[in-house]
Design an enzyme around this catalytic site. Sequence first.
Site, PDB file in Angstrom:
ATOM      1  N   LYS A  86       0.852  -1.185   0.000  1.00 13.71           N
ATOM      2  CA  LYS A  86       0.000   0.000   0.000  1.00 13.71           C
ATOM      3  C   LYS A  86       0.891   1.239   0.000  1.00 13.71           C
ATOM      4  CE  LYS A  86      -3.947   1.825   2.695  1.00 13.71           C
ATOM      5  NZ  LYS A  86      -4.776   1.583   3.903  1.00 13.71           N
ATOM      6  N   SER A 161      -9.790   1.490   2.696  1.00 17.62           N
ATOM      7  CA  SER A 161      -8.919   2.292   1.869  1.00 17.62           C
ATOM      8  C   SER A 161      -7.855   1.507   1.107  1.00 17.62           C
ATOM      9  CB  SER A 161      -8.235   3.342   2.740  1.00 17.62           C
ATOM     10  OG  SER A 161      -7.365   2.736   3.665  1.00 17.62           O
ATOM     11  N   SER A 185      -9.845  -0.977   6.861  1.00 15.27           N
ATOM     12  CA  SER A 185      -9.256  -0.776   5.531  1.00 15.27           C
ATOM     13  C   SER A 185      -8.532  -1.970   4.939  1.00 15.27           C
ATOM     14  CB  SER A 185      -8.286   0.400   5.560  1.00 15.27           C
ATOM     15  OG  SER A 185      -9.015   1.583   5.394  1.00 15.27           O
TER      16      SER A 185
HETATM   17  N1  GLN Z   1     -13.133   3.417   5.999  1.00 19.02           N
HETATM   18  C1  GLN Z   1     -12.646   3.859   7.266  1.00 19.02           C
HETATM   19  C2  GLN Z   1     -12.359   5.334   7.226  1.00 19.02           C
HETATM   20  O1  GLN Z   1     -12.668   5.933   6.271  1.00 19.02           O
HETATM   21  C3  GLN Z   1     -11.460   3.066   7.676  1.00 19.02           C
HETATM   22  C4  GLN Z   1     -10.215   3.513   7.046  1.00 19.02           C
HETATM   23  C5  GLN Z   1      -9.013   2.715   7.452  1.00 19.02           C
HETATM   24  O2  GLN Z   1      -9.124   1.668   8.070  1.00 19.02           O
HETATM   25  N2  GLN Z   1      -7.869   3.266   7.141  1.00 19.02           N
HETATM   26  O3  GLN Z   1     -11.838   5.901   8.131  1.00 19.02           O
END
Ligand code: GLN
Length: 504
Positions: A86, A161, A185
């Site tokens: 990532k 994400s 994410s």
């Molecule tokens: N979708 C969640 C957010 O927008 C989690 C994001 C993540 O785990 N980095 O914060």
Amino acid sequence: MAIDYKASTINDLTQLYRSGEATPSQVLEAYIKRIERDEARVGAFITTTFDEAREIAHRLDKRLADAPETIDWDKETLFGVPVALKDNMCTQGVKTTCASKILGDFRPPYDGTAPGRLRAHGAVFVGKTNLDEFAMGSSCENSAFMRTTNPHNADYVPGGSSGGSAASVAADFAVAALGSDTGGSIRQPASFCGVVGMKPTYGLVSRYGLVAFASSLDQIGPFTRTAYDAALVLAAMCGQKDPRDSTSLEDPFGKTFNKRGFAALDQGFVKAMQAKTGQEIYKGARVGVFKELMGQGNDPQVDKAVSASIERMRELGATITEVSLPNAKYALAVYYILATAEASANLARFDGVRYGLRDPKAKDLLNMYLETRHEGFGPEVKRRIMLGTYALSSGYYDAYYKKAQQVRRLIASDFERVFAECDFLVSPTSPIPPFKFDEKTGDPLTMYLADVATIPANLAGIPGISLPCGTTDNDLPIGLQMLGPQLSDAHLLQYAHGLQQSAD
Ligand code: GLN
């Protein structure tokens, strides 16, 4: 016809190398070929690193040919395995953008600990994957640079994400990938893309070199095709205290932390797990069904697939009970206070002075800060910084931040209570299957709701896995989530492996 090593596992590749049927370069070229063919459709990578990958694979070829006795297969468990990272993990000399204009040209002078450990185990990095800007989002639509599509159907989002990492494994661009999970994410995109994704216990994997979003929640973990591979990748990264991350656990599986008799996630455990059948693993297992996350507003297809997996566990010998975590309903609200508060502090460092973008035209220092941040951050990141700053501001701190911390504690206690009665919990990973592009971008709140099932684990610091468990009528993947007590990572992976083993 060239062999393309599609849907390979780490184990498959190791066998091929050990038997002399393939070399790391041959395997790498097959992966690069596929990336070159399909990347225009999938869009998994912000940066590819083929030159460096070729060099490393070539070196591994040479060792394999000239000095095979120097290869310790029990230690170099990722020898010649194509891996994607990532793009919020620092890699020496390779762009690390967080999918943000503010870090558009940032090249870190060092490797983060987790990527470094995979490298030391023989991994070959093929590229840096797309994400929601600074890991804030659930669909990859918040990337400042590009769109990643779901490899199963390009009209749908890959989740987020870590959408690029999930897509890279699903599209066979890499055998494994790393993501980060602050509120889901890793698990949610794994579920959307039909691969395995794991968020380990908080502190098990060092966060050094991971660009911070919310430091008390962030955790690095693997994407793979199988739970067994996830165990191999996680075992390669975890287990040693990293002096560069004060929150990484000291002797995580030793006496200090582990009072409940969980096995260490080491190569010995992982190897032994391979030989076990589903029945052996599930005999006497106590499975809790997370009541608040079933039914009620979930897509019925999701509940149906998850229920079928639960049935399978019962057939394998588990006892199933429904358990209630009454405070879990506050998790989403708590998360969007704590995560934004921490983000507002963490992102203060991007000021145009130390990293990346700087507005050269500003007339004084304050305006340089303002213009740089105005230009460099996208709308979701700005929204989070504002929400977090508000929650921390004097007069509101007690009402929001402090209260949220207290409720976080209650949520963690709910888990402790139910884990006294069951070995792990099951639920859907996401209440809904993958959605289409632009379906939720107009309303941030409905986007946030996609995280309802994954966030509690981050707040409690416990491990969670998403495992493919079926598909919708239109062939989109559905994910099963398994949650275990702190430091039960090895056992949780073993349960996931047992289920996968015995599935069709
Ligand atoms: N979708 C969640 C957010 O927008 C989690 C994001 C993540 O785990 N980095 O914060």
